[in-house]
Design an enzyme around this catalytic site. Structure first.
Site, short mmCIF file in Angstrom:
data_model
loop_
_atom_site.label_atom_id
_atom_site.label_comp_id
_atom_site.label_asym_id
_atom_site.label_seq_id
_atom_site.Cartn_x
_atom_site.Cartn_y
_atom_site.Cartn_z
N GLU A 76 -12.47 4.88 5.21
CA GLU A 76 -12.93 4.27 6.38
C GLU A 76 -14.00 4.44 7.31
O GLU A 76 -14.23 3.86 8.19
CB GLU A 76 -11.32 4.35 7.03
CG GLU A 76 -10.43 3.68 6.25
CD GLU A 76 -9.07 4.41 6.55
OE1 GLU A 76 -7.99 3.69 6.25
OE2 GLU A 76 -8.98 5.47 7.15
N ARG B 117 -8.98 -0.70 7.96
CA ARG B 117 -9.90 0.27 7.46
C ARG B 117 -10.05 1.31 8.20
O ARG B 117 -11.22 1.68 8.82
CB ARG B 117 -11.09 -0.56 7.09
CG ARG B 117 -11.76 0.29 5.81
CD ARG B 117 -12.84 -0.43 5.15
NE ARG B 117 -13.20 0.47 4.15
CZ ARG B 117 -13.84 -0.26 3.06
NH1 ARG B 117 -13.92 -1.57 2.90
NH2 ARG B 117 -14.16 0.27 1.93
N CYS B 118 -9.13 1.81 8.88
CA CYS B 118 -9.18 2.87 10.15
C CYS B 118 -7.91 3.78 9.80
O CYS B 118 -6.91 3.66 9.49
CB CYS B 118 -9.00 1.95 11.22
SG CYS B 118 -8.60 2.70 12.81
N GLN C 228 0.86 -1.37 0.02
CA GLN C 228 0.07 0.09 0.18
C GLN C 228 0.99 1.19 -0.19
O GLN C 228 0.37 2.43 -0.09
CB GLN C 228 -0.82 0.07 1.37
CG GLN C 228 -2.04 -1.15 1.28
CD GLN C 228 -2.89 -0.94 2.54
OE1 GLN C 228 -3.15 -2.20 2.87
NE2 GLN C 228 -3.44 -0.07 2.86
#
Ligand SMILES: Cc1cc2nc3c(=O)[nH]c(=O)nc-3n(C[C@H](O)[C@H](O)[C@H](O)COP(=O)(O)OP(=O)(O)OC[C@H]3O[C@@H](n4cnc5c(N)ncnc54)[C@H](O)[C@@H]3O)c2cc1C
Ligand code: FES
Ligand code: FES
Lengths: 792, 161, 292
Positions: A746, A376-377, A229
C-alpha cells in the site's frame, strides 16, 4: 575459480528461489490459461440467482413493498424483504465498527442504493426482470449529504431507530497531548495552516463482490464461496450474525479479482444469499454488478481535515494540531481496529520529528453508503500521510523554502530509531534522508528546478512535487489491534511430505499479490526446500489455520513472519532427526540452505529432503513422527515502510489539464522477498494514487444521488493516462521482523497522492494558489488559474 | 433462436434468447469462464474476445450477432499444449496480478502485435486503452506485449532462415 | 445487467429492413454496431419489441470518392475511418477525430451512421459532420431523402430521421481548394465522451484567404452545434492571429454548455474557445502546407 564459485552460488540461489529472487509467479499458469477460479465461476447444481432491489432515494420512509408482480413471473422463486428477515432476527447485522447496519431496510432507507429486497430466480435474466417489478412505496425525507450538515443543530436524525441517538454524531476521539501542543503553539515563531478535503473514492477491484451460498438442509453444512479478504474472520462473524454453528460453516474465498480493502467487510448481499439458501434449500448466487459495487459497498476516505504546524525560529516543527471530520455514511461500518475510531489517522506526524501533537476526530452519519474501508491503505494512514505532506508543502511555500530542504531539516534522523512519536507510535526503523537523496539523484532535481525557473519566466506552468511518507502496516500486535474483537495475529501451517515437498497453509488471502510465490520463497530461504516444491494454500477455512486475512499490508509482516517462524520450527526438528542419522549430538548439527551437517564435516550432509523422508521412516526414539507445524504469530510491533516520491507535471493553461511528465518512487520496505512482485505492487499502488489525485471520485448531489456510480463516471485510468514510473529503493530492515520485511502493498497509494498534488501546487504557488482538493480535474485547475487572471 | 458460429476453432450451434449477451453465452452456456465481467457500461474490457480476429467487448454484443462469425477466447490461446507468445510474455514479465483483466489484455495484446509486429510503447498503451487493469499499473503489461512481439519476431526470422 | 426480452431479426436486404421498420414503427430499433444501443438495452433505458440488425445488409460499408464527394457507408466502423489514411489532406478532421472516439474495442464495432443517428450531444461525429458540411442519405420504404448535417441534430438523441427510416450513407463534399482541419477533444480518460470538443475544417482560396470554414462543437449544448457566426467571421478573411482569435471567441459564444461534474459552463465555453483557436491554427497551417 572464484568467479565460477560465485556464479555457482548465484545459480543455486536462483534455483532455490529464496529471498531476493525475482521468481516468475507460480500462480500465473492458471490465469494465463483462463483457468483462474473466481466466485462467479462457481456453478452448483440447482443454483439460483439473486438480484438486489435498491433504494432510489437517499432518505425515505418505506410505507410498503409489493412483490406480487415480481412473484408472478415464471422462474421467480422468492422475494426476500426486510420484514421476512426480521422474523429470523436478520434484518440488522453488526458492523466492523460496533454499530448496526440494515441487511434489508424495514423502517427507512438511509442512502441511495440501500438494499431493500432481494429477488431469487432460476436465472439472472429472470431475477432482473422481476426486480424491476418489485414496487416499493417511499415517503421521501430530507437527505443529509455532508457531515457539516449532519452535525448542525436541528438536522434530521438519520439513525432514529437507534436507542439514545438524538443527533447524527458517531464519535468524538482524541489522540496525543493537548497541553504540550498548546504550549508548542504558544512559543511558535510561525504557524502554517491547511484546510483540505480527502474526497470519497472506492477501491473498485475489477472483480465485484459476490458469493454462492450453499446450505445443505440435511447436514446443516453451510458452504459459502465469497469474495473475502478475511475468510476466517468472516466465518466467525457469520456464526455470530446468522447464528450458524461455526464448525458447520466453510468459507471458501477462491481467486479474487483484486480487493484493495473492498472485500474486507460483510455486505448485506452475502447475508441474504445465505439466509435464502437456508430457507429455500438450494444454492444461491449473488454477484454484484458494477453499480451495486460502487454505490453500496465499502467506500474510502471522505475526511475533512484542517490543522496547523507550529514552527520555531530555526524552521523546526515543534507542534502539530489536526482536526478531522469524517463522513461515515448511514452506518458506521469502517473496517478498523476497535480501539481507534479514526483508524491509524493519528500517525499524522509522518516522517517528521514533531515533539507535540494533538488530534481531534469526529465522525458523522450522512445519507450515503456506509463502510469506510482502507482503500489500499492501512486503516486511514493514507489520509494522515496526505495531510502532513500537504501541510509541509504549505509550510515550505510560506517560509519560502525548498520543499526538500524543509523536509531534510525536520526528518526523524536515522539514529533516532526506534522512535517514539508524539501520537503514540514506535517507529521500528528508517533512514528518511537517504531515501530522499536517492530520489533526488534519480530525478535530477536541481536541473528540473532550473528548467522550472526558465519556464516560469516564459509564463509556462511546470511543477515538482515532493512527498516523503511514512506508513504503518502489519497490524497487530494483537493486544492493541483487533477486528470486531478478533486479535490481529496471523498463522502459517507447514507440512513437509516424505519426499521433501511441502504444503504451506496460511490465514491470509491473496487478491493478486502473489502469495503462492512469495511465501514459498520464504520457506525456500528458511528451510532450503526449493520454492517450486512448496504449494501455498489459502482462502478455505476448512483447510487453513485461523488468521485475520489480507489488508493493511499485513500479509508479509504478519503471515510472512509466521511462515518464517514455522519453517524455523521444522528446521529445529530436522536437527533432532539429523543428529539421529549422523549419530551425533544435536548441539553439533549445523544447518545452511537446506543442508544439515555435523560441525567440522561440511561435506557430509543430509538434505532437508533426506530429513523429511526420515521423519516418516527413520526417527529417533521418542520423537513424534512427521515434519509439520503451525505458528500463530503475534507481531511485537507494526512495521514502518517509508519512501520519497517525486512528481513532475506540466499544466496546460488553456484547459487546466495536468500532464504528469515523470514519477520517481523510492521505496524502503525493508528486505524484498521477490523484488519483481514488490515492484509490481508499487506500480499498482502508484496508479491508484495517481487515479485518486486526478480522477476517482464518488460524490453526491443535494438530494443524495450518487455520482460516480459506474465506470463511465467513476474514472479508472487506462494505460494511456497512467504515467510511467521510475522506481528506486533503499533497504532498511525491520529489526523485529524475522526476515526484516515490512510490507509494500500500500505504500504507493498512501504516499503518492500528496506528491501529485504537491506537484500541481508547486506549479501554481507563485500565483498565490495554495490548495486544490482532489481530484485535481482540469476544470478545477482552470478555475484556480482564472481566479488569478491567468488565461490562454 | 438458433445461432451458429465458431469458437476457438470449434463449430457451435446454440439455442438462445436474442437478448443473451455474448459474454454470458460464453460463460454460462458454453461453460468457459476465462472471459470475465467487470462493469455494466462497456468500459473495462474484462469481457474482451476476438471477433473475426479483432478485439471487441463481449458484454456489448448480442448472441445472435455471432451468426457465422469466428470467436477466440482466452481458452483458445494455447495450441496443442503450447503457450501463445502473449501468454509467455505475461508470465515472464509479471504482466498480471489478480488475473481478472488478463484474458482480455492478452487477447488485445495478441491482436495488436498481429496488426503491428513492432509497436512502440505509446502504440501499445493506446492499443490497450479499452481495457482496465486495476492491479499492475500497466508497466509490466506493456513489457509483456513487447516480450511477445520480440518472441514472434525471433520465431519469424527463425522460420525464414 | 441484462436487457429485457425482445425479438431479433437480421434481414439480408435493405428492402426487408425498410418494410419491417414501416411495419413496427416505434416498437422497432435498428441495430448497427450496437455500441450505444446495447448499453441502453442493458440499462433498460430502451426496451424495443423488435431489434432489426442491419449487419447483414450489403452495400452499407466502405469509404469511396465520387463526383466531388467522399462517401461513407452508414455502417462503416469508426476504426475503418481511423485507418483511411488517404483522407489526410482532404478531410484531416475525420482522421483526427476517429481515434479519439471511445476506445479501440468500441471502435472495432461502432459505426459512423449509428453514431450520427444516435445523436448523443457528446458524440464526436456530429460536430465533425457539421464542420465538413456533410449530407446524410436516409431511406424508408419507397422514399429516399438527403438531409444536410446542419439542422439534422435537433436535441439530445433527437434528429431529423423518422422512425421508419434508415441512414445508408454520409456524403461529404470535397472541393479543389487547399484544405486543412483537425479535431480537439477534452476527455477525462480514454473511453470517455467529450467534456468539450471542437471540429475545424478550413478551405483556403488561391489568394490565401479563407474560402470556407466549418466549425462544429461537441458536448456544449443539447446537440452538436455549428458555430455559424465564427465560420462567417473567417470567410473571405486572411487568417491572421487576430481574425482567428475573434472567430474563436464567437465560437465560444455559440456554445450553450451546462455545468456538471466535468466543469462549469464558463469552463466549457472557454475550452471551446481555446480549442477552436488552436484548431484553426492547425487547420490553416495544414491547408497552407497542402497541395491544391
Ligand atoms: C464505453 C463507450 C464509450 C463511448 N465513447 C464515445 C465517444 O467518445 N464518442 C462517441 O462519439 N461515441 C462514443 N461511444 C458511442 C459509440 O461511438 C457508438 O458506436 C456509436 O454512438 C453508435 O454506433 P453503433 O453503430 O454502435 O450504433 P448502435 O448502438 O447500433 O445504434 C445506435 C442508435 O442509432 C440507431 N441507428 C444505428 N444505425 C442506424 C442507421 N444506419 N439508420 C438509422 N438508425 C440507426 C439505432 O437504432 C440506435 O438507436 C461510446 C460507446 C461506449 C460503449
Ligand atoms: S464487462 Fe466491462 S467492458 Fe465488458
Ligand atoms: S491483474 Fe488485476 S485487474 Fe489486471
Amino acid at each position: 575459480m572464484a568467479v565460477e564459485t560465485a556464479e555457482a552460488t548465484e545459480a543455486a540461489r536462483q534455483a532455490m528461489g529464496g529471498i531476493g529472487v525475482s521468481l516468475a509467479r507460480k500462480e500465473d499458469a492458471r490465469f494465463i490459461h483462463g483457468q483462474g477460479h473466481y466466485v462467479d465461476d462457481v456453478v452448483l447444481p440447482g443454483m439460483l440467482h439473486m438480484v438486489i432491489v435498491r433504494s432510489p432515494h437517499a432518505h425515505a420512509r418505506i410505507k410498503g413493498i409489493d412483490s406480487t408482480a415480481a412473484m408472478a413471473i415464471p422462474g421467480v422463486v422468492a422475494v426476500v424483504t426486510g420484514e421476512l428477515l426480521a422474523q429470523h432476527k436478520l434484518a440488522w447485522m453488526p458492523t466492523l465498527s460496533g454499530d448496526t447496519q440494515a441487511v434489508l431496510a424495514t423502517d427507512k432507507v438511509r442512502f441511495q442504493g440501500q438494499e431493500v429486497a432481494c429477488v431469487i430466480a432460476e436465472t439472472k435474466y429472470i431475477a432482473e426482470d422481476a426486480a424491476a417489478l418489485v414496487s416499493v412505496d417511499y415517503e421521501p425525507l430530507q437527505a443529509i449529504t455532508s457531515p457539516q450538515q449532519a452535525i448542525a443543530p436541528g438536522a434530521i436524525v438519520i439513525r432514529d431507530e437507534k436507542e439514545g441517538q438524538t443527533d447524527n454524531k458517531i464519535y468524538h476521539w482524541e489522540a496525543g497531548d493537548k497541553d504540550a501542543t498548546d504550549a508548542a503553539f504558544a512559543r511558535a515563531a510561525k504557524v502554517v495552516s491547511l484546510e483540505t478535503f480527502y474526497p470519497r473514492c472506492h477501491p473498485a477491484p475489477l472483480e465485484t463482490c459476490g458469493c454462492v451460498a450453499d446450505l445443505d438442509p440435511v447436514t446443516g453444512n453451510a458452504t459459502i464461496y465469497m469474495t473475502s479478504q478475511a475468510p476466517h474472520a468472516h466465518r466467525t462473524l457469520f456464526a455470530i450474525v446468522a447464528g450458524l454453528p461455526e464448525e458447520k460453516i466453510r468459507i471458501i474465498s477462491p481467486d479474487l479479482g483484486g480487493g484493495f480493502g473492498n472485500k474486507v467487510p460483510i455486505y448485506p448481499g452475502y447475508v441474504v444469499a445465505t439466509a435464502a439458501s437456508l430457507l429455500i434449500g438450494r444454492p444461491v448466487k449473488w454477484i454484484e454488478d458494477r453499480t451495486d459495487n460502487l454505490i453500496s459497498t465499502g467506500f474510502a476516505r471522505d475526511y475533512y481535515m484542517d490543522g496547523s504546524v507550529a514552527i520555531d525560529e530555526n524552521g523546526k516543527f515543534i507542534g502539530l494540531r489536526v482536526n478531522l471530520l469524517s463522513d461515515n455514511g448511514a452506518f458506521f461500518a469502517d473496517a478498523q481496529p476497535s480501539k481507534f475510531k479514526a483508524g491509524l489517522f493519528h500517525i499524522v506526524t509522518g516522517s517528521y520529528d514533531i515533539p507535540a501533537a494533538h488530534i481531534v476526530a469526529n465522525g458523522a452519519y450522512t445519507n450515503k453508503a456506509p463502510g469506510g474501508v482502507a482503500y489500499r491503505c492501512s486503516f486511514r494512514v493514507t489520509e494522515a500521510s496526505y495531510f502532513i505532506e500537504r501541510l509541509v508543502e504549505s509550510a515550505a511555500v510560506e517560509l519560502g523554502q525548498d520543499p526538500v530542504t524543509i523536509r531534510l531539516n525536520n526528518f526523524i534522523q536515522p539514529e533516532a530509531f526506534p522512535y517514539q512519536s508524539a501520537s503514540g507510535f514506535e517507529y521500528d526503523s528508517g533512514d528518511y534522508p537517504r531515501a530522499m537523496q536517492v530520489a533526488l539523484d534519480m530525478l535530477g532535481y536541481d536541473e528540473l528546478r532550473k528548467e522550472q525557473a526558465e519556464k516560469r519566466a516564459k509564463g509556462e506552468l511546470m511543477g515538482i512535487g515532493v512527498a516523503s511518507f511514512t506508513e504503518v502496516v502489519g497490524a497487530g500486535k494483537g493486544k492493541d489491534y483487533d477486528i470486531a474483537g478478533l486479535r490481529m495475529f496471523d498463522s502459517a501451517e507447514l507440512r513437509v511430505h516424505p519426499t521433501g515437498k511441502a504444503i504451506l497453509k496460511l490465514g491470509v488471502k491473496s487478491q493478486g499479490q502473489g502469495h503462492e510465490t512469495t511465501f514459498a520463497q520464504i520457506v525456500a530461504e528458511e528451510l532450503g526446500i526449493p520454492a517450486s516444491d512448496v504449494e501455498v494454500r489459502e482462502g478455505d477455512t476448512d483447510n487453513t489455520p485461523f488468521g485475520l486475512g489480507t489488508y493493511a499490508s499485513r500479509s508479509t509482516p504478519v503471515g510472512g513472519a509466521a511462515t518464517a517462524m514455522v519453517s524455523r520450527k521444522l528446521r529445529d526438528k530436522g536437527k533432532l532427526i539429523a543428529a539421529h542419522l549422523f549419530e551425533a549430538d544435536v548441539a553439533d548439527i549445523e544447518f545452511a540452505r537446506g543442508k544439515y551437517n555435523v560441525k567440522g564435516s561440511p561435506d557430509n550432509v543430509k538434505t532437508i529432503q533426506d530429513i523429511a523422508f526420515a521423519a516418516y521412516t527413520n526417527l529417533p526414539d521418542g520423537l513424534e513422527a512427521g515434519l509439520e507445524g503451525v505458528t500463530y504469530y503475534d507481531p511485537p510491533n507494526m512495521t514502518y515502510p517509508f519512501g520519497t516520491y517525486l512528481v513532475v507535471v506540466d499544466i496546460d493553461k488553456g484547459t487546466g489539464q495536468v500532464k504528469v511528465r515523470r514519477v520517481v518512487a523510492v521505496d524502503d520496505c525493508g528486505v524484498r522477498i521477490n523484488p519483481m512482485i514488490v515492484e509490481g505492487q508499487i506500480h499498482g499502488g502508484l496508479t491508484e494514487g495517481f487515479a485518486i489525485a486526478f480522477m476517482e471520485l464518488i460524490t453526491f448531489d443535494d438530494e443524495g444521488n450518487c455520482i460516480g456510480s459506474n465506470f463511465m463516471d467513476y474514472l479508472i485510468p487506462t494505460a494511456w493516462e497512467t504515467p510511467r514510473f521510475e522506481l528506486g529503493q533503499t533497504v532498511t530492515p525491520s529489526p523485529h521482523h524475522p526476515i526484516g520485511a515490512k510490507g509494500i502493498g500500500e505504500s504507493a497509494t498512501v504516499g503518492s497522492p500528496a506528491a501529485f498534488v504537491n506537484a500541481v501546487i508547486d506549479a501554481l504557488s507563485h500565483l498565490g494558489i495554495t490548495n486544490i482538493d482532489m481530484p485535481l480535474t482540469s476544470d478545477k485547475v482552470w478555475a484556480a488559474l482564472r481566479s488569478k487572471g491567468v488565461t490562454e | 433462436m438458433k445461432v451458429t458460429f465458431e469458437i476457438n476453432g470449434t463449430a457451435k450451434s446454440v439455442d438462445v434468447e436474442p437478448r443473451t449477451l455474448v459474454v454470458d453465452l460464453i460463460r454460462t452456456k458454453l461453460g468457459m469462464t476465462g472471459t470475465h465481467i467487470g462493469c455494466d457500461t462497456s468500459n473495462c474490457g474484462a469481457c474482451t474476445v476476438l471477433l473475426d480476429g479483432r478485439p471487441v467487448k463481449s458484454c456489448t454484443l448480442l448472441a445472435p450477432m455471432l451468426e457465422g462469425k469466428k470467436v477466440t477466447t482466452v481458452e483458445g490461446l494455447a495450441k496443442g499444449g503450447k503457450l501463445d507468445s502473449i501468454q509467455v510474455g505475461f508470465h515472464e514479465e509479471h504482466g498480471l496480478q489478480c488475473g481478472f483483466c488478463t484474458p482480455g489484455m492478452m487477447l488485445v495484446g495478441k491482436a495488436l502485435i498481429e496488426a503491428n509486429p513492432h509497436p512502440t510503447e505509446d502504440e501499445i498503451r493506446w492499443g490497450i486503452s479499452g481495457n482496465i487493469c486495476r492491479c499492475t499499473g500497466y508497466m509490466n503489461i506493456v513489457k509483456a506485449i513487447q516480450h511477445a512481439a520480440a518472441a514472434n519476431a525471433t520465431e519469424n526470422t527463425a522460420g525464414v532462415a | 445487467m441484462f436487457p429485457a426480452a425482445f425479438d431479433y431479426i437480421a434481414p439480408g436486404a435493405l428492402d426487408e429492413v425498410l418494410s419491417l421498420l414501416g411495419q413496427h414503427g416505434d416498437d422497432a430499433k435498428v441495430l448497427a454496431g450496437g455500441q450505444s444501443l446495447i448499453p441502453l438495452l442493458k440499462l433498460r433505458f430502451a426496451a424495443p419489441v423488435i431489434v432489426i440488425d442491419i449487419g447483414r445488409v450489403d452495400g452499407l460499408e466502405g469509404i469511396s470518392r465520387e463526383n466531388g464527394h467522399v462517401r461513407i457507408g452508414a455502417r462503416t466502423r469508426h476504426r475503418d475511418v481511423e485507418s483511411a489514411t488517404d483522407l489526410r489532406g482532404t478531410l484531416d478532421v475525420l482522421l483526427d477525430a476517429a481515434p479519439l472516439i471511445s476506445d479501440p474495442l468500441i471502435r472495432n464495432m461502432g459505426t459512423v451512421g449509428g453514431s450520427i443517428c444516435h445523436a448523443d450531444p457528446a458524440g464526436d461525429w456530429g460536430a465533425v459532420m457539421l464542420a465538413v458540411g456533410a449530407e446524410f442519405v436516409v431511406k424508408s420504404a419507397g422514399e429516399e431523402r438527403v438531409l444536410p448535417a446542419a439542422g439534422f441534430f435537433q436535441g439530445p438523441f433527437t434528429t431529423g430521421l423518422q422512425s421508419n427510416e434508415v441512414m445508408t450513407e454520409i456524403r461529404i463534399p470535397v472541393g479543389s481548394g487547399k484544405s486543412g482541419g483537425t479535431y480537439l477533444k477534452l476527455e477525462r480518460k480514454v473511453g470517455d465522451f467529450a467534456s468539450v470538443a471542437a471540429a475545424v475544417h478550413i478551405v483556403l482560396g488561391g489568394d490565401g484567404r479563407v474560402a470556407s470554414a466549418g466549425i462544429g462543437l461537441c458536448a456544449v449544448g443539447a446537440h452538436s452545434i455549428k458555430a455559424t457566426a465564427a465560420e462567417a467571421a473567417l470567410v473571405g478573411q486572411e487568417p491572421t492571429d487576430d481574425v482567428i482569435a475573434a472567430a474563436a471567441r464567437l465560437a465560444g459564444d455559440a456554445a450553450e454548455p451546462k455545468a456538471d461534474i466535468r466543469g462549469s459552463a464558463e469552463y466549457k465555453r472557454d475550452v471551446a474557445r481555446v480549442f477552436v483557436q488552436r484548431g484553426l491554427h492547425t487547420a490553416i497551417d495544414r491547408a497552407q502546407g497542402a497541395a491544391a
